[in-house]
Design an enzyme around this catalytic site. Structure first.
Site, PDB file in Angstrom:
ATOM      1  CB  CYS A  56      33.931  48.199  36.695  1.00 22.21           C
ATOM      2  SG  CYS A  56      32.350  48.037  37.559  1.00 22.21           S
ATOM      3  CB  CYS A  60      32.800  52.879  43.051  1.00 21.70           C
ATOM      4  SG  CYS A  60      31.476  51.699  42.723  1.00 21.70           S
ATOM      5  CB  CYS A  63      36.662  51.676  42.156  1.00 16.34           C
ATOM      6  SG  CYS A  63      37.133  50.003  41.671  1.00 16.34           S
ATOM      7  CB  CYS A 100      38.447  36.752  48.978  1.00 17.77           C
ATOM      8  SG  CYS A 100      38.385  36.385  50.736  1.00 17.77           S
ATOM      9  CB  CYS A 131      34.935  35.027  50.185  1.00 14.98           C
ATOM     10  SG  CYS A 131      34.089  36.631  50.231  1.00 14.98           S
ATOM     11  CB  CYS A 191      32.127  39.160  53.448  1.00 11.86           C
ATOM     12  SG  CYS A 191      33.600  40.194  53.619  1.00 11.86           S
ATOM     13  NE  ARG A 263      39.022  39.755  55.660  1.00 15.28           N
ATOM     14  CZ  ARG A 263      38.031  39.237  54.935  1.00 15.28           C
ATOM     15  NH1 ARG A 263      37.452  39.947  54.007  1.00 15.28           N
ATOM     16  NH2 ARG A 263      37.644  37.999  55.138  1.00 15.28           N
TER      17      ARG A 263
HETATM   18  N1  SAM Z   1      32.542  45.036  41.821  1.00 19.18           N
HETATM   19  C1  SAM Z   1      32.195  44.482  43.051  1.00 19.18           C
HETATM   20  C2  SAM Z   1      31.507  45.444  43.969  1.00 19.18           C
HETATM   21  O1  SAM Z   1      31.770  46.624  43.887  1.00 19.18           O
HETATM   22  O2  SAM Z   1      30.705  44.999  44.789  1.00 19.18           O
HETATM   23  C3  SAM Z   1      33.324  43.801  43.777  1.00 19.18           C
HETATM   24  C4  SAM Z   1      34.703  44.398  43.816  1.00 19.18           C
HETATM   25  S1  SAM Z   1      34.901  45.916  44.727  1.00 19.18           S
HETATM   26  C5  SAM Z   1      36.521  46.356  44.242  1.00 19.18           C
HETATM   27  C6  SAM Z   1      34.990  45.421  46.428  1.00 19.18           C
HETATM   28  C7  SAM Z   1      35.167  46.474  47.498  1.00 19.18           C
HETATM   29  O3  SAM Z   1      36.536  46.881  47.543  1.00 19.18           O
HETATM   30  C8  SAM Z   1      34.435  47.788  47.372  1.00 19.18           C
HETATM   31  O4  SAM Z   1      33.102  47.703  47.766  1.00 19.18           O
HETATM   32  C9  SAM Z   1      35.222  48.685  48.308  1.00 19.18           C
HETATM   33  O5  SAM Z   1      34.703  48.625  49.609  1.00 19.18           O
HETATM   34  C10 SAM Z   1      36.627  48.080  48.270  1.00 19.18           C
HETATM   35  N2  SAM Z   1      37.567  48.983  47.580  1.00 19.18           N
HETATM   36  C11 SAM Z   1      37.663  49.179  46.258  1.00 19.18           C
HETATM   37  N3  SAM Z   1      38.607  50.101  45.967  1.00 19.18           N
HETATM   38  C12 SAM Z   1      39.121  50.515  47.143  1.00 19.18           C
HETATM   39  C13 SAM Z   1      40.133  51.459  47.523  1.00 19.18           C
HETATM   40  N4  SAM Z   1      40.769  52.185  46.610  1.00 19.18           N
HETATM   41  N5  SAM Z   1      40.416  51.614  48.827  1.00 19.18           N
HETATM   42  C14 SAM Z   1      39.752  50.881  49.761  1.00 19.18           C
HETATM   43  N6  SAM Z   1      38.791  49.991  49.476  1.00 19.18           N
HETATM   44  C15 SAM Z   1      38.475  49.798  48.192  1.00 19.18           C
HETATM   45 FE1  SF4 Z   2      33.048  48.396  39.703  1.00 18.25          FE
HETATM   46 FE2  SF4 Z   2      35.000  49.107  41.360  1.00 18.25          FE
HETATM   47 FE3  SF4 Z   2      32.506  49.907  41.834  1.00 18.25          FE
HETATM   48 FE4  SF4 Z   2      33.145  47.285  42.136  1.00 18.25          FE
HETATM   49  S1  SF4 Z   2      33.934  48.992  43.334  1.00 18.25           S
HETATM   50  S2  SF4 Z   2      31.337  48.131  41.127  1.00 18.25           S
HETATM   51  S3  SF4 Z   2      34.699  47.090  40.507  1.00 18.25           S
HETATM   52  S4  SF4 Z   2      33.758  50.471  40.062  1.00 18.25           S
END
Ligand code: SAM
Ligand code: SF4
Ligand code: DTB
Length: 345
Positions: A56, A60, A63, A100, A131, A191, A263
Site C-alpha cells: 500500500c 499509516c 499498518c 468482511c 462488508c 462501519c 465491535r
Molecule cells: N486500506 C483500507 C483503509 O485503510 O481504509 C482498508 C484496510 S485498513 C487495514 C482497515 C483498518 O484496520 C484501519 O483503518 C485500522 O483502523 C485497522 N488496523 C490496521 N492495522 C492495525 C493494527 N496494527 N492494529 C489495529 N488496527 C489496525
Molecule cells: Fe494502506 Fe494500511 Fe493505511 Fe489501509 S491502513 S491505507 S492498507 S497503509
C-alpha cells in the site's frame, strides 16, 4: 425502558466527563443503555479476509501493509472470486454471519471495484452479510458496490482530528469524511471506528468518539481496535493502553451511539478473557471470529466458542431480510443457542 435520544451535538467536554466517571458508574450507565437497545447476550459475528495484501502506498503509522515499512508482510495481488467465496463458505460453516473483505489500497481503480462487486454478489448469495474496506471511494464506486448487494463499507476515522496528522501524512481527515459521505449517499451502512493505543491522550480518545457520534448519521457498526504493534512500523514501540481505559472507551461509545453495534475489534488475541467480558458488559456486541484478522492473529475459533459458552453469549441473528436459509444455519459453529435461551426463560 425509554430509548435514549440519538444526539449529534456532543461536546468534547461532555464526552471527557463520561470518561471521568467512576468506573462502576460508567459501566452501569453504559450497560443500562445497552439493554435498552440490544439483547445483552447477542454478539454479532464477522469473519475478516484480506483479499489484496500489502504494497500500500499510504503511510499509516500502525499498518503492516504500508509498502514503505519493512514489516515482513508479503504483498499479494487481488484474490480470485472463487477463492474468496470458498473462504466465505468456510466462515459461514464455522458460524459467522458477516464476511468482511479488506484490500490494501489507497483507493481502488474502477476495474478493482468491478471485481470486488462480483465477490460481494457471490458472498451475498451464500446468505451472509457483506462488508468491504478498500480505502477512499468515489460516489460512483460506492453506488456500484451498493448495486452489487453490499451491506457495509468499513472506513475508519482511526483517531481524533487533532491527532490524525501524527499518524498518517498521505491523506487528510477530511478525505475520510468525504468517503464516508459517499458511502452514506449510496445507501450503504457504515462501519467506522478507530484504534486505541497509538499514543493518544484520553482527551483524544474522547475526540474520536465525539466525531463518530456527531457524524450526520451514527455509523451502524463501530469497530474499536486495540493497536497491534507491528515491528517495522513507526508505532511498533507504542505503550499498550490500560485495559480498563479500553473498557471505558467501549462504555462511552455505547452511551454516545446507543443503537450502533460496537465491535471489540483487533487486539482480542492480546486481551484477557475477563477484560473481554467487561467489554461485552460495557456494550461491545460484535467480534471478528476466525484465526486471522488481515495480516495478524485472532483468537482460535474453539477458544471463542468456549468464551461464548462461558459467558452465555450467542451469535446475533441476521435480520430476516438478510437470510437466504433458515435462521440457525449461520450459527452452526456455536451450537444450539436458541434452545439454551428458551430454557433459561
Ligand atoms: N486500506 C483500507 C483503509 O485503510 O481504509 C482498508 C484496510 S485498513 C487495514 C482497515 C483498518 O484496520 C484501519 O483503518 C485500522 O483502523 C485497522 N488496523 C490496521 N492495522 C492495525 C493494527 N496494527 N492494529 C489495529 N488496527 C489496525
Ligand atoms: Fe494502506 Fe494500511 Fe493505511 Fe489501509 S491502513 S491505507 S492498507 S497503509
Ligand atoms: C477494523 O476496524 N479492523 C479490521 C477491519 N476494520 C478491516 C482490521 C484489523 C487489522 C489488524 C491488523 C492486521 O491484521 O493486519
Amino acid at each position: 425502558m425509554v430509548e435514549a435520544v440519538i444526539r449529534h451535538d456532543w461536546t468534547r467536554e461532555q464526552v471527557a466527563a463520561l470518561f471521568a466517571l467512576p468506573f462502576n458508574e460508567l459501566l452501569f450507565r453504559a450497560h443500562t443503555v445497552h439493554r435498552a437497545h440490544h439483547d445483552p447476550q447477542a454478539v454479532q459475528v464477522s469473519t475478516l479476509l484480506s483479499i489484496k495484501t500489502g504494497g500500500c502506498p499510504e503511510d499509516c503509522g500502525y499498518c503492516s501493509q504500508a509498502a514503505r515499512y519493512h514489516t515482513g508482510v508479503q504483498a499479494q495481488k487481488l484474490m480470485s472470486v472463487d477463492a474468496v467465496v470458498a473462504r466465505a463458505r468456510a466462515a459461514k460453516e464455522a458460524g459467522a454471519s458477516r464476511f468482511c473483505m479488506g484490500a490494501a489500497w489507497r483507493s481502488p481503480k474502477d476495474r478493482d471495484v468491478a471485481k470486488v462487486a462480483e465477490m460481494v454478489s457471490a458472498v451475498k448469495a451464500l446468505g451472509m452479510e457483506t462488508c468491504v474496506t478498500l480505502g477512499m471511494l468515489s460516489g460512483e464506486q460506492a453506488d456500484t458496490l451498493k448495486d452489487a448487494g453490499l451491506d457495509y463499507y468499513n472506513h475508519n476515522l482511526d483517531t481524533a482530528p487533532d491527532f490524525y496528522g501524527e499518524i498518517i501524512h498521505t491523506r487528510q481527515y477530511q478525505d475520510r469524511l468525504d468517503t464516508l459521505a459517499h458511502v452514506r449517499a449510496a445507501g450503504l451502512k457504515t462501519c467506522c471506528g478507530g484504534i486505541l493505543g497509538m499514543g493518544e491522550t484520553r482527551e483524544q480518545r474522547a475526540g474520536l468518539l465525539q466525531t463518530l457520534a456527531n457524524l450526520p448519521e451514527q455509523p451502524e457498526s463501530v469497530p474499536i481496535n486495540q493497536l497491534i504493534p507491528i515491528p517495522g512500523t513507526p508505532l511498533a514501540g507504542s505503550e499498550p493502553v490500560d485495559p480498563f481505559e479500553f473498557v471505558r472507551t467501549i462504555a462511552v461509545a455505547r452511551i454516545l451511539m446507543p443503537r450502533s453495534v460496537v465491535r471489540l475489534s483487533a487486539g482480542r488475541q492480546q486481551m484477557d478473557d475477563a477484560v473481554q467480558a467487561l467489554c461485552f458488559f460495557a456494550g461491545a456486541n460484535s467480534i471478528f471470529y476466525g484465526e486471522k484478522l488481515l495480516t495478524t492473529g485472532n483468537p482460535e475459533t474453539e477458544h471463542d466458542r468456549q468464551l461464548f459458552a462461558r459467558l452465555d453469549l450467542h451469535p446475533m441473528e441476521l435480520h430476516p431480510m438478510e437470510l437466504a436459509e433458515p435462521a440457525g444455519a449461520a450459527h452452526a459453529g456455536f451450537g444450539q443457542h436458541a434452545c439454551a435461551t428458551a430454557d433459561a426463560a
